[in-house]
Scaffold this active site. Structure first.
Site, PDB file in Angstrom:
ATOM      1  N   ILE A 120      -9.446  -0.055   2.933  1.00  0.00           N
ATOM      2  CA  ILE A 120      -9.990   0.243   4.173  1.00  0.00           C
ATOM      3  C   ILE A 120      -9.270  -0.325   5.662  1.00  0.00           C
ATOM      4  O   ILE A 120      -8.761  -0.748   5.541  1.00  0.00           O
ATOM      5  CB  ILE A 120     -11.507  -0.414   5.012  1.00  0.00           C
TER       6      ILE A 120
ATOM      7  N   ASP B 189       0.385  -1.205   0.410  1.00  0.00           N
ATOM      8  CA  ASP B 189       0.106   0.299   0.170  1.00  0.00           C
ATOM      9  C   ASP B 189       0.928   1.213   0.102  1.00  0.00           C
ATOM     10  O   ASP B 189       1.763   1.957   0.546  1.00  0.00           O
ATOM     11  CB  ASP B 189      -0.909   0.033   1.593  1.00  0.00           C
TER      12      ASP B 189
ATOM     13  N   GLY C 177      -8.693   5.286   1.206  1.00  0.00           N
ATOM     14  CA  GLY C 177      -9.904   6.471   1.846  1.00  0.00           C
ATOM     15  C   GLY C 177     -11.174   6.518   2.147  1.00  0.00           C
ATOM     16  O   GLY C 177     -12.137   7.634   2.292  1.00  0.00           O
ATOM     17  N   ALA C 178     -11.537   5.425   2.405  1.00  0.00           N
ATOM     18  CA  ALA C 178     -12.670   4.430   2.343  1.00  0.00           C
ATOM     19  C   ALA C 178     -13.325   4.477   3.050  1.00  0.00           C
ATOM     20  O   ALA C 178     -14.332   3.442   3.016  1.00  0.00           O
ATOM     21  CB  ALA C 178     -13.136   3.433   0.468  1.00  0.00           C
TER      22      ALA C 178
HETATM   23  P1  13P Z   1      -9.102   5.169   5.450  1.00  0.00           P
HETATM   24  O1  13P Z   1      -7.904   5.961   6.340  1.00  0.00           O
HETATM   25  O2  13P Z   1      -9.886   5.007   5.049  1.00  0.00           O
HETATM   26  O3  13P Z   1      -9.411   3.245   5.961  1.00  0.00           O
HETATM   27  O4  13P Z   1      -8.018   3.927   3.723  1.00  0.00           O
HETATM   28  C1  13P Z   1      -7.517   3.044   3.784  1.00  0.00           C
HETATM   29  C2  13P Z   1      -6.608   3.019   2.779  1.00  0.00           C
HETATM   30  O5  13P Z   1      -6.646   4.005   1.744  1.00  0.00           O
HETATM   31  C3  13P Z   1      -5.191   2.537   2.717  1.00  0.00           C
HETATM   32  O6  13P Z   1      -4.608   2.996   1.380  1.00  0.00           O
HETATM   33  O1  G3H Z   2      -2.842   4.766   3.960  1.00  0.00           O
HETATM   34  C1  G3H Z   2      -2.610   4.501   4.969  1.00  0.00           C
HETATM   35  C2  G3H Z   2      -3.100   4.064   5.392  1.00  0.00           C
HETATM   36  O2  G3H Z   2      -3.999   3.833   6.307  1.00  0.00           O
HETATM   37  C3  G3H Z   2      -1.713   3.155   6.340  1.00  0.00           C
HETATM   38  O3  G3H Z   2      -1.120   3.635   7.079  1.00  0.00           O
HETATM   39  O4  G3H Z   2       1.174   4.474   6.883  1.00  0.00           O
HETATM   40  O5  G3H Z   2       0.014   4.528   9.567  1.00  0.00           O
HETATM   41  O6  G3H Z   2       0.251   2.583   7.955  1.00  0.00           O
HETATM   42  P1  G3H Z   2      -0.074   3.319   8.282  1.00  0.00           P
HETATM   43 ZN    ZN Z   3      -4.497   5.118   0.857  1.00  0.00          ZN
END
Ligand code: 13P
Ligand code: G3H
Ligand code: ZN
Length: 309
Positions: A255, A82, A212-213
């Site tokens: 999420i 991610d 961001g969902a």
């Molecule tokens: P949330 O902060 O809305 O859960 O989004 C997570 C996300 O986009 C991780 O890449």
């Molecule tokens: O988009 C970010 C995710 O919520 C991951 O968060 O970088 O604190 O692990 P993090």
């Molecule tokens: Zn993200």
């Protein structure tokens, strides 16, 4: 079943439902998500941020996922990086067995984002791994983003077409008004569905991704606050909007915040009600269960991804 890429998952889901991409950081989170996916008979994406790699270690996470696959081989599972910040981290994840990586060049100028993303795509595709790119910047908590600000930060539909063609990415994260974390909107939640529709029409059948969902479930925020938390004015994306996005070409819904809230609410409640307890298994067991129930709810009622094996 060994780990899979998201290619087949997204082909099946396109226009009908979305696959949940849940952030994982430790054993209880992985177990909670995997039990939910098993019970709902849903494909699932386990995503690992740079922070998660730093916290748990890439090898630990891969071994935990391996254990989950051995316990239920019927669920198609993707392990995804991610927000990969650079080529090197994408390469390390690909070499370490991830089946999908995101290269996040969204803060770079357009041409630099293309060049970096293309480099990751070449390395990944040569090894059977898929790549998510990002174009546009996720909004902050500004109330009504005005039109010119939107054009500066939200994904430009024509640029999206050029980006996909020139990079060869397998999916694209777009900015239409969501943001990371628990404070997504100050006033009424709004997403730019016209922009999503336009992007999807210019890229027919191409999988789009919504970051961001989280819906920032009020019951967890309330429980956190009831037992000593201070989470003020939190607001997420309404479920109805996510259901709609899932029918419009968004195949992956990210999420993380809802997992954090579910886990923290459960632990706060447990420790407040049983202050004499100090065995971590006592409070991590219900926390894992809270994650499982929350993820089941998402899969069934928000993603529409139950019974999709
Ligand atoms: P949330 O902060 O809305 O859960 O989004 C997570 C996300 O986009 C991780 O890449
Ligand atoms: O988009 C970010 C995710 O919520 C991951 O968060 O970088 O604190 O692990 P993090
Ligand atoms: Zn993200």
């Amino acid at each position: 079943m060994p780990l899979v890429t998201s290619a087949e998952m997204f082909r099946k889901a396109y226009g009908k439902y979305a696959v949940g991409a849940f952030n994982v950081n430790n054993m209880e989170i992985i177990q909670g998500i995997m039990s939910a996916a098993s019970e709902e008979k849903s494909p699932v994406i386990l995503q690992v941020s740079s922070g998660a790699r730093k916290y748990a270690g890439q090898v630990y996470i891969m071994k935990l996922v391996e254990a989950a696959l051995a316990l239920d081989p019927s669920i198609p599972v993707v392990v995804h990086l991610d927000h990969g910040p650079n080529f090197e981290m994408c390469r390390d994840c690909i070499d370490g067995g991830f089946t999908s990586v995101m290269i996040d060049g969204s803060k770079l100028p357009f041409e630099e984002n293309i060049a970096l993303t293309k480099k990751v795509v070449e390395y990944a595709h040569a090894r059977g791994v898929v790549v998510e790119g990002e174009l546009g910047r996720l909004a902050g908590v500004e109330d009504a983003v005005n039109v010119s600000a939107k054009d500066a930060t939200y994904t430009d539909p024509d640029q999206a077409v050029e980006f996909v063609k020139r990079t060869g990415v397998d999916s694209l994260a777009i900015a239409i008004g969501t943001s990371h974390g628990a404070y997504k909107f100050k006033g009424e939640p709004k997403l730019d569905f016209a922009r999503l529709e336009k992007i999807a029409s210019l890229l027919p059948g191409f999988p789009l991704v919504l970051h961001g969902a989280s819906t920032v479930l009020p019951e967890f925020v309330a429980k956190c606050n009831q037992y000593g938390g201070q989470i003020k004015d939190a607001q997420g994306v309404p479920e109805e909007m996510l259901r709609k996005a899932g029918t419009m070409g968004v195949c992956k819904i990210n999420i993380d915040t809802d997992l954090r809230l579910a886990m923290t609410a459960s632990i706060r409640e447990y420790l407040a009600l049983a202050p004499e307890k100090f065995d971590p298994r006592d409070y991590l067991r219900p926390a894992r269960e809270a994650i499982k129930n929350m993820v089941k709810h998402k899969i069934r009622n928000v993603l529409n991804a139950s019974n999709r094996l």
